[in-house]
Design an enzyme around this catalytic site. Structure first.
Site, PDB file in Angstrom:
ATOM      1  N   SER A 151     -38.186  69.753  12.462  1.00 45.81           N
ATOM      2  CA  SER A 151     -38.525  71.085  11.939  1.00 45.81           C
ATOM      3  C   SER A 151     -38.849  71.943  13.160  1.00 45.81           C
ATOM      4  O   SER A 151     -39.988  71.984  13.619  1.00 45.81           O
ATOM      5  CB  SER A 151     -39.743  71.011  11.014  1.00 45.81           C
ATOM      6  OG  SER A 151     -39.472  70.183   9.915  1.00 45.81           O
ATOM      7  N   LYS A 179     -36.859  76.307   6.965  1.00 49.95           N
ATOM      8  CA  LYS A 179     -37.866  75.239   6.897  1.00 49.95           C
ATOM      9  C   LYS A 179     -39.267  75.782   7.201  1.00 49.95           C
ATOM     10  O   LYS A 179     -40.250  75.409   6.553  1.00 49.95           O
ATOM     11  CB  LYS A 179     -37.491  74.132   7.881  1.00 49.95           C
ATOM     12  CG  LYS A 179     -38.497  73.026   8.036  1.00 49.95           C
ATOM     13  CD  LYS A 179     -38.640  72.171   6.793  1.00 49.95           C
ATOM     14  CE  LYS A 179     -39.795  71.186   6.956  1.00 49.95           C
ATOM     15  NZ  LYS A 179     -40.019  70.390   5.765  1.00 49.95           N
ATOM     16  N   LYS A 215     -47.976  73.487  12.758  1.00 52.19           N
ATOM     17  CA  LYS A 215     -46.902  73.863  13.695  1.00 52.19           C
ATOM     18  C   LYS A 215     -45.840  74.683  12.962  1.00 52.19           C
ATOM     19  O   LYS A 215     -45.378  75.719  13.454  1.00 52.19           O
ATOM     20  CB  LYS A 215     -46.328  72.570  14.303  1.00 52.19           C
ATOM     21  CG  LYS A 215     -45.062  72.693  15.114  1.00 52.19           C
ATOM     22  CD  LYS A 215     -43.798  72.338  14.344  1.00 52.19           C
ATOM     23  CE  LYS A 215     -43.766  70.994  13.704  1.00 52.19           C
ATOM     24  NZ  LYS A 215     -42.551  70.704  12.938  1.00 52.19           N
TER      25      LYS A 215
HETATM   26  P1  NDP Z   1     -44.496  61.710  13.526  1.00 54.55           P
HETATM   27  O1  NDP Z   1     -45.620  62.314  14.258  1.00 54.55           O
HETATM   28  O2  NDP Z   1     -44.766  60.656  12.500  1.00 54.55           O
HETATM   29  O3  NDP Z   1     -43.469  61.030  14.576  1.00 54.55           O
HETATM   30  C1  NDP Z   1     -43.018  61.733  15.683  1.00 54.55           C
HETATM   31  C2  NDP Z   1     -41.887  60.976  16.363  1.00 54.55           C
HETATM   32  O4  NDP Z   1     -41.474  61.712  17.510  1.00 54.55           O
HETATM   33  C3  NDP Z   1     -42.307  59.605  16.868  1.00 54.55           C
HETATM   34  O5  NDP Z   1     -41.163  58.779  16.866  1.00 54.55           O
HETATM   35  C4  NDP Z   1     -42.738  59.912  18.295  1.00 54.55           C
HETATM   36  O6  NDP Z   1     -42.644  58.810  19.152  1.00 54.55           O
HETATM   37  C5  NDP Z   1     -41.713  60.934  18.684  1.00 54.55           C
HETATM   38  N1  NDP Z   1     -42.165  61.835  19.735  1.00 54.55           N
HETATM   39  C6  NDP Z   1     -43.242  62.664  19.721  1.00 54.55           C
HETATM   40  N2  NDP Z   1     -43.279  63.405  20.845  1.00 54.55           N
HETATM   41  C7  NDP Z   1     -42.208  63.013  21.591  1.00 54.55           C
HETATM   42  C8  NDP Z   1     -41.709  63.417  22.864  1.00 54.55           C
HETATM   43  N3  NDP Z   1     -42.311  64.364  23.592  1.00 54.55           N
HETATM   44  N4  NDP Z   1     -40.608  62.811  23.325  1.00 54.55           N
HETATM   45  C9  NDP Z   1     -39.998  61.849  22.612  1.00 54.55           C
HETATM   46  N5  NDP Z   1     -40.410  61.431  21.402  1.00 54.55           N
HETATM   47  C10 NDP Z   1     -41.505  62.013  20.905  1.00 54.55           C
HETATM   48  O7  NDP Z   1     -43.645  62.899  12.927  1.00 54.55           O
HETATM   49  P2  NDP Z   1     -42.737  62.907  11.601  1.00 54.55           P
HETATM   50  O8  NDP Z   1     -41.763  61.808  11.664  1.00 54.55           O
HETATM   51  O9  NDP Z   1     -43.603  63.063  10.410  1.00 54.55           O
HETATM   52  O10 NDP Z   1     -42.005  64.318  11.814  1.00 54.55           O
HETATM   53  C11 NDP Z   1     -40.850  64.496  12.619  1.00 54.55           C
HETATM   54  C12 NDP Z   1     -40.299  65.883  12.303  1.00 54.55           C
HETATM   55  O11 NDP Z   1     -39.915  65.941  10.942  1.00 54.55           O
HETATM   56  C13 NDP Z   1     -41.325  67.012  12.528  1.00 54.55           C
HETATM   57  O12 NDP Z   1     -40.686  68.156  13.017  1.00 54.55           O
HETATM   58  C14 NDP Z   1     -41.879  67.233  11.124  1.00 54.55           C
HETATM   59  O13 NDP Z   1     -42.398  68.545  10.983  1.00 54.55           O
HETATM   60  C15 NDP Z   1     -40.646  66.971  10.278  1.00 54.55           C
HETATM   61  N6  NDP Z   1     -40.879  66.574   8.881  1.00 54.55           N
HETATM   62  C16 NDP Z   1     -41.765  65.559   8.555  1.00 54.55           C
HETATM   63  C17 NDP Z   1     -41.947  65.201   7.219  1.00 54.55           C
HETATM   64  C18 NDP Z   1     -42.881  64.099   6.776  1.00 54.55           C
HETATM   65  O14 NDP Z   1     -43.070  63.937   5.547  1.00 54.55           O
HETATM   66  N7  NDP Z   1     -43.489  63.328   7.657  1.00 54.55           N
HETATM   67  C19 NDP Z   1     -41.231  65.903   6.133  1.00 54.55           C
HETATM   68  C20 NDP Z   1     -40.268  66.878   6.594  1.00 54.55           C
HETATM   69  C21 NDP Z   1     -40.133  67.202   7.913  1.00 54.55           C
HETATM   70  P3  NDP Z   1     -43.823  57.720  19.288  1.00 54.55           P
HETATM   71  O15 NDP Z   1     -43.522  56.662  18.283  1.00 54.55           O
HETATM   72  O16 NDP Z   1     -43.714  57.263  20.702  1.00 54.55           O
HETATM   73  O17 NDP Z   1     -45.137  58.443  19.033  1.00 54.55           O
END
Ligand code: NDP
Length: 295
Positions: free
Chosen positions: A95, A170, A239
């Site tokens: 997102s 979104k 965010k």
């Molecule tokens: P999480 O915080 O659960 O996971 C984030 C992921 O991104 C992890 O795999 C993390 O790795 C990785 N990450 C974070 N920072 C970095 C970086 N600087 N470089 C590389 N990898 C990184 O987030 P979500 O999965 O919940 O969300 C992901 C996206 O999807 C967001 O934009 C969110 O707004 C969107 N979204 C989420 C929903 C939900 O229900 N959760 C629904 C709809 C959209 P690590 O494992 O190392 O921490």
């Protein structure tokens, strides 16, 4: 198809799990142990770096917290740009924000990579069930190419318009989700204080005109039950609200209600912390009012 998926977070994991049985999947995650666990569970290949993930992939999908995080994966000897091949389809399910998405597209253009923003809605359960809504911004031909890939986890896959319009859609959607969460916290605690049972209040609301997805689904499943699962971080919702407000400012549109909601979500994030779930502003309203929404 050879697909690389980067970002196995709360929503990325179940999305990638939908792709695994259908495609030759490679996964990469910043914390490598999570990718290793996913790879062994789903029979995927674990890549050692973003470059390694992109090498040989026909499709690359990213799902990270912000567009800036995606941008940060592009450069360096182990970055995506070093591995991406001409003709690859790159779908960013983060997102994100439209300006950074367009910047990423500019960086990818010399490589001949097709890029689209493709954020999703529908939560972690929707991802697991393959019923997400996917909001795609980009060239119509890229959208057509993306459809069969996105259909692994998406039910309604919508072409919003040019690059960045998926992000805009979104951001506004999630701002409205935030408004609903804040409003339900205030409204339901008021009703409980006024002597209405929480369950009766929610059931009556859901047979009346003030209902919403939050009142019909999230409150009954997660708040009334006291389950409070942690599926989407409040930090990420805040965010998204920030992206929406930035968009409104760029458009020169006044939005006093949304500005206020954004400020309240920002304050809640500060109080509740980076790991808090997105429904916890309701818990905050409960603790401030002394009225419990449970039953
Ligand atoms: P999480 O915080 O659960 O996971 C984030 C992921 O991104 C992890 O795999 C993390 O790795 C990785 N990450 C974070 N920072 C970095 C970086 N600087 N470089 C590389 N990898 C990184 O987030 P979500 O999965 O919940 O969300 C992901 C996206 O999807 C967001 O934009 C969110 O707004 C969107 N979204 C989420 C929903 C939900 O229900 N959760 C629904 C709809 C959209 P690590 O494992 O190392 O921490």
């Amino acid at each position: 198809m050879k697909i690389a998926f980067l970002g196995l977070g709360a929503i990325g994991r179940p999305m990638a799990a939908r792709l695994a049985p259908l495609h030759q999947l490679t996964v990469w995650n910043r914390t490598a142990e999570r990718a290793a666990a996913f790879a062994s569970e789903h029979g995927a290949r674990q890549a050692s770096s973003p470059r390694d993930a992109a090498a040989g992939a026909e499709v690359v999908i990213t799902c990270l917290p912000t567009s800036a995080d995606v941008l940060s994966l592009l450069d360096g000897p182990d970055g995506l740009l070093a591995g991406l091949e001409r003709g690859t389809l790159f779908l960013d399910c983060t997102s994100g924000d439209a300006a950074t998405t367009r910047h990423i597209a500019e960086r990818l253009a010399p490589l001949g990579v097709d890029f689209a923003d493709a954020p999703v809605s529908g939560g972690t359960n929707g991802a697991a069930a393959g019923t997400l809504t996917v909001m795609v911004g980009g060239d119509p031909a890229v959208f057509e190419r993306a459809m069969p890939v996105l259909s692994a986890f998406g039910k309604r896959i919508v072409h919003m318009g040019s690059l960045g319009t998926g992000d805009s859609m979104k951001a506004v959607n999630n701002m409205l989700l935030g408004v609903n969460i804040l409003a339900l916290g205030e409204g339901l605690t008021a009703l409980v204080k006024a002597g209405v049972s929480p369950r009766v209040a929610v059931e009556t609301l859901n047979a009346s005109s003030g209902r919403s997805f939050v009142s019909e689904s999230l409150i009954p499943d997660r708040v009334l039950t006291g389950a409070w699962p942690n599926t989407f971080r409040l930090a990420l919702l805040e965010k998204d609200a920030g992206i929406c407000l930035q968009m409104l400012r760029e458009l020169g549109l006044p939005a006093p209600l949304l500005e206020r909601a954004g400020a309240l979500l920002h304050e809640a994030r500060g109080i509740l912390g980076e790991g808090a779930d997105y429904l916890e502003p309701i818990w905050l309203a409960e603790s401030r009012s002394g009225a419990e929404i449970r039953g």
